[in-house]
Design a protein around this motif. Structure first.
Motif, PDB file in Angstrom:
ATOM      1  N   ASP A  15      56.312 -73.149  31.891  1.00  0.00           N
ATOM      2  CA  ASP A  15      57.178 -72.735  33.007  1.00  0.00           C
ATOM      3  C   ASP A  15      58.494 -73.517  33.044  1.00  0.00           C
ATOM      4  N   TYR A  16      58.475 -74.736  32.517  1.00  0.00           N
ATOM      5  CA  TYR A  16      59.664 -75.590  32.575  1.00  0.00           C
ATOM      6  C   TYR A  16      60.517 -75.494  31.311  1.00  0.00           C
ATOM      7  N   TYR A  17      60.072 -74.661  30.348  1.00  0.00           N
ATOM      8  CA  TYR A  17      60.866 -74.522  29.115  1.00  0.00           C
ATOM      9  C   TYR A  17      62.296 -74.051  29.390  1.00  0.00           C
ATOM     10  N   PRO A  18      62.524 -73.062  30.265  1.00  0.00           N
ATOM     11  CA  PRO A  18      63.913 -72.642  30.513  1.00  0.00           C
ATOM     12  C   PRO A  18      64.799 -73.803  30.997  1.00  0.00           C
ATOM     13  N   LEU A  19      64.255 -74.651  31.864  1.00  0.00           N
ATOM     14  CA  LEU A  19      64.991 -75.822  32.340  1.00  0.00           C
ATOM     15  C   LEU A  19      65.276 -76.779  31.187  1.00  0.00           C
ATOM     16  N   VAL A  20      64.240 -77.081  30.409  1.00  0.00           N
ATOM     17  CA  VAL A  20      64.384 -78.008  29.280  1.00  0.00           C
ATOM     18  C   VAL A  20      65.357 -77.440  28.259  1.00  0.00           C
ATOM     19  N   HIS A  21      65.199 -76.165  27.940  1.00  0.00           N
ATOM     20  CA  HIS A  21      66.070 -75.518  26.946  1.00  0.00           C
ATOM     21  C   HIS A  21      67.535 -75.564  27.413  1.00  0.00           C
ATOM     22  N   SER A  22      67.748 -75.299  28.683  1.00  0.00           N
ATOM     23  CA  SER A  22      69.093 -75.356  29.247  1.00  0.00           C
ATOM     24  C   SER A  22      69.686 -76.756  29.098  1.00  0.00           C
ATOM     25  N   LEU A  23      68.887 -77.761  29.384  1.00  0.00           N
ATOM     26  CA  LEU A  23      69.315 -79.154  29.233  1.00  0.00           C
ATOM     27  C   LEU A  23      69.678 -79.459  27.776  1.00  0.00           C
ATOM     28  N   LEU A  24      68.848 -78.974  26.857  1.00  0.00           N
ATOM     29  CA  LEU A  24      69.052 -79.252  25.428  1.00  0.00           C
ATOM     30  C   LEU A  24      70.349 -78.648  24.894  1.00  0.00           C
ATOM     31  N   GLN A  25      70.817 -77.575  25.530  1.00  0.00           N
ATOM     32  CA  GLN A  25      72.054 -76.931  25.082  1.00  0.00           C
ATOM     33  C   GLN A  25      73.255 -77.866  25.200  1.00  0.00           C
ATOM     34  N   HIS A  26      73.150 -78.868  26.043  1.00  0.00           N
ATOM     35  CA  HIS A  26      74.255 -79.809  26.265  1.00  0.00           C
ATOM     36  C   HIS A  26      74.209 -81.004  25.325  1.00  0.00           C
ATOM     37  N   LEU A  27      73.182 -81.076  24.495  1.00  0.00           N
ATOM     38  CA  LEU A  27      73.011 -82.219  23.600  1.00  0.00           C
ATOM     39  C   LEU A  27      73.410 -81.859  22.174  1.00  0.00           C
ATOM     40  N   PRO A  28      73.916 -82.835  21.424  1.00  0.00           N
ATOM     41  CA  PRO A  28      74.285 -82.559  20.031  1.00  0.00           C
ATOM     42  C   PRO A  28      73.050 -82.319  19.162  1.00  0.00           C
ATOM     43  N   SER A  29      73.218 -81.522  18.139  1.00  0.00           N
ATOM     44  CA  SER A  29      72.135 -81.239  17.201  1.00  0.00           C
ATOM     45  C   SER A  29      71.604 -82.542  16.602  1.00  0.00           C
ATOM     46  N   GLN A  30      70.315 -82.581  16.374  1.00  0.00           N
ATOM     47  CA  GLN A  30      69.682 -83.736  15.730  1.00  0.00           C
ATOM     48  C   GLN A  30      69.161 -83.363  14.340  1.00  0.00           C
ATOM     49  N   ASP A  31      69.588 -82.191  13.840  1.00  0.00           N
ATOM     50  CA  ASP A  31      69.100 -81.717  12.546  1.00  0.00           C
ATOM     51  C   ASP A  31      69.432 -82.672  11.398  1.00  0.00           C
ATOM     52  N   PHE A  32      70.476 -83.475  11.570  1.00  0.00           N
ATOM     53  CA  PHE A  32      70.843 -84.429  10.521  1.00  0.00           C
ATOM     54  C   PHE A  32      69.714 -85.422  10.269  1.00  0.00           C
ATOM     55  N   LYS A  33      68.896 -85.699  11.277  1.00  0.00           N
ATOM     56  CA  LYS A  33      67.773 -86.629  11.107  1.00  0.00           C
ATOM     57  C   LYS A  33      66.754 -86.056  10.127  1.00  0.00           C
ATOM     58  N   LEU A  34      66.547 -84.732  10.196  1.00  0.00           N
ATOM     59  CA  LEU A  34      65.639 -84.067   9.273  1.00  0.00           C
ATOM     60  C   LEU A  34      66.224 -84.101   7.857  1.00  0.00           C
ATOM     61  N   GLN A  35      67.531 -83.887   7.749  1.00  0.00           N
ATOM     62  CA  GLN A  35      68.188 -83.939   6.438  1.00  0.00           C
ATOM     63  C   GLN A  35      68.065 -85.330   5.823  1.00  0.00           C
ATOM     64  N   GLU A  36      68.240 -86.367   6.650  1.00  0.00           N
ATOM     65  CA  GLU A  36      68.090 -87.742   6.152  1.00  0.00           C
ATOM     66  C   GLU A  36      66.676 -87.979   5.648  1.00  0.00           C
ATOM     67  N   LEU A  37      65.686 -87.455   6.389  1.00  0.00           N
ATOM     68  CA  LEU A  37      64.295 -87.609   6.000  1.00  0.00           C
ATOM     69  C   LEU A  37      64.050 -86.919   4.660  1.00  0.00           C
ATOM     70  N   GLU A  38      64.607 -85.719   4.491  1.00  0.00           N
ATOM     71  CA  GLU A  38      64.464 -84.982   3.228  1.00  0.00           C
ATOM     72  C   GLU A  38      65.114 -85.736   2.077  1.00  0.00           C
ATOM     73  N   GLU A  39      66.302 -86.308   2.332  1.00  0.00           N
ATOM     74  CA  GLU A  39      67.006 -87.055   1.289  1.00  0.00           C
ATOM     75  C   GLU A  39      66.222 -88.290   0.859  1.00  0.00           C
ATOM     76  N   GLN A  40      65.459 -88.864   1.785  1.00  0.00           N
ATOM     77  CA  GLN A  40      64.629 -90.029   1.462  1.00  0.00           C
ATOM     78  C   GLN A  40      63.298 -89.609   0.825  1.00  0.00           C
ATOM     79  N   GLY A  41      63.090 -88.291   0.719  1.00  0.00           N
ATOM     80  CA  GLY A  41      61.862 -87.765   0.136  1.00  0.00           C
ATOM     81  C   GLY A  41      60.670 -87.924   1.069  1.00  0.00           C
ATOM     82  N   LEU A  42      60.915 -88.054   2.370  1.00  0.00           N
ATOM     83  CA  LEU A  42      59.843 -88.302   3.325  1.00  0.00           C
ATOM     84  C   LEU A  42      59.479 -87.077   4.165  1.00  0.00           C
TER      85      LEU A  42
END
Length: 114
Positions: A82-109
Protein backbone atom coordinates in the motif's frame (compact mmCIF):
# COMPACT_ATOMS: atom_id res chain seq x y z
CA UNK A 1 -11.21 8.79 12.10
CA UNK A 2 -9.07 6.18 13.84
CA UNK A 3 -7.95 4.85 10.43
CA UNK A 4 -6.20 8.09 9.45
CA UNK A 5 -4.22 8.07 12.72
CA UNK A 6 -3.01 4.57 11.94
CA UNK A 7 -2.07 5.61 8.40
CA UNK A 8 -0.09 8.60 9.64
CA UNK A 9 1.69 6.46 12.22
CA UNK A 10 2.44 3.80 9.60
CA UNK A 11 3.65 6.43 7.13
CA UNK A 12 5.86 7.94 9.83
CA UNK A 13 7.37 4.51 10.57
CA UNK A 14 8.02 3.91 6.85
CA UNK A 15 9.69 7.33 6.54
CA UNK A 16 11.73 6.64 9.68
CA UNK A 17 12.84 3.34 8.17
CA UNK A 18 13.89 5.17 4.99
CA UNK A 19 15.63 7.85 7.08
CA UNK A 20 18.60 5.48 7.28
CA UNK A 21 20.98 6.21 4.39
CA UNK A 22 21.84 2.55 3.78
CA UNK A 23 18.19 1.44 3.69
CA UNK A 24 17.17 4.38 1.52
CA UNK A 25 19.97 3.55 -0.92
CA UNK A 26 18.95 -0.13 -0.93
CA UNK A 27 15.34 0.77 -1.73
CA UNK A 28 16.46 3.12 -4.52
CA UNK A 29 18.63 0.33 -5.95
CA UNK A 30 15.79 -2.20 -5.65
CA UNK A 31 13.60 0.14 -7.68
CA UNK A 32 15.59 -0.80 -10.79
CA UNK A 33 17.18 -4.19 -9.98
CA UNK A 34 16.78 -7.22 -7.72
CA UNK A 35 19.67 -8.07 -5.38
CA UNK A 36 20.85 -10.76 -3.03
CA UNK A 37 22.41 -9.98 0.37
CA UNK A 38 25.92 -10.87 -0.79
CA UNK A 39 25.70 -8.23 -3.53
CA UNK A 40 24.67 -5.61 -0.97
CA UNK A 41 27.66 -6.68 1.17
CA UNK A 42 29.95 -6.03 -1.81
CA UNK A 43 28.34 -2.67 -2.58
CA UNK A 44 28.04 -1.24 0.93
CA UNK A 45 31.23 -2.81 2.34
CA UNK A 46 29.52 -3.73 5.60
CA UNK A 47 29.03 -7.15 7.20
CA UNK A 48 26.49 -9.68 6.00
CA UNK A 49 24.66 -9.64 9.39
CA UNK A 50 24.34 -5.82 9.19
CA UNK A 51 22.98 -6.03 5.63
CA UNK A 52 20.58 -8.80 6.64
CA UNK A 53 19.32 -6.63 9.51
CA UNK A 54 18.59 -3.74 7.11
CA UNK A 55 16.85 -6.06 4.64
CA UNK A 56 14.81 -7.69 7.43
CA UNK A 57 13.52 -4.30 8.60
CA UNK A 58 12.49 -3.42 5.04
CA UNK A 59 10.87 -6.83 4.64
CA UNK A 60 9.03 -6.60 7.98
CA UNK A 61 7.59 -3.26 6.82
CA UNK A 62 6.39 -4.97 3.63
CA UNK A 63 8.53 -2.76 1.39
CA UNK A 64 10.75 -5.60 0.21
CA UNK A 65 9.89 -9.16 -0.75
CA UNK A 66 12.07 -12.21 -1.25
CA UNK A 67 12.12 -14.92 -3.88
CA UNK A 68 14.19 -18.07 -3.71
CA UNK A 69 16.24 -18.96 -6.81
CA UNK A 70 18.07 -22.18 -6.10
CA UNK A 71 20.45 -21.46 -3.22
CA UNK A 72 19.97 -17.70 -3.51
CA UNK A 73 17.37 -15.48 -1.90
CA UNK A 74 16.70 -12.51 -4.17
CA UNK A 75 15.18 -9.31 -2.83
CA UNK A 76 12.96 -6.95 -4.78
CA UNK A 77 10.68 -4.03 -4.03
CA UNK A 78 7.16 -5.07 -3.11
CA UNK A 79 5.20 -3.02 -5.62
CA UNK A 80 1.91 -4.40 -4.25
CA UNK A 81 2.50 -2.76 -0.85
CA UNK A 82 0.00 0.00 0.00
CA UNK A 83 2.92 2.36 0.65
CA UNK A 84 4.73 1.63 -2.62
CA UNK A 85 3.22 4.68 -4.40
CA UNK A 86 4.54 6.92 -1.59
CA UNK A 87 7.96 5.25 -1.62
CA UNK A 88 8.14 5.28 -5.43
CA UNK A 89 7.24 8.97 -5.48
CA UNK A 90 10.01 9.69 -2.96
CA UNK A 91 12.52 7.68 -5.01
CA UNK A 92 11.83 9.81 -8.09
CA UNK A 93 13.63 12.68 -6.36
CA UNK A 94 16.80 10.68 -5.73
CA UNK A 95 19.71 10.16 -8.13
CA UNK A 96 20.11 6.77 -9.78
CA UNK A 97 22.26 4.28 -7.88
CA UNK A 98 22.78 2.00 -10.89
CA UNK A 99 26.47 2.94 -10.95
CA UNK A 100 26.90 0.84 -7.78
CA UNK A 101 25.77 -2.24 -9.71
CA UNK A 102 28.16 -1.37 -12.55
CA UNK A 103 31.04 -1.06 -10.06
CA UNK A 104 30.12 -4.46 -8.62
CA UNK A 105 30.12 -5.98 -12.13
CA UNK A 106 33.49 -4.39 -12.92
CA UNK A 107 34.91 -5.97 -9.76
CA UNK A 108 33.50 -9.32 -10.91
CA UNK A 109 31.29 -9.50 -7.82
CA UNK A 110 27.86 -9.42 -9.48
CA UNK A 111 26.12 -12.66 -8.62
CA UNK A 112 24.40 -14.55 -11.40
CA UNK A 113 21.50 -16.26 -9.71
CA UNK A 114 19.92 -17.79 -12.79
Amino acid sequence: MEKSVVEIERTASILKLLGDKTRLTMVKMLDTNDYCVCEFVGIFKISQPAISQHVRKLKDAGLVQETRRGQWIIYSLNKDNDYYPLVHSLLQHLPSQDFKLQELEEQGLRISCD
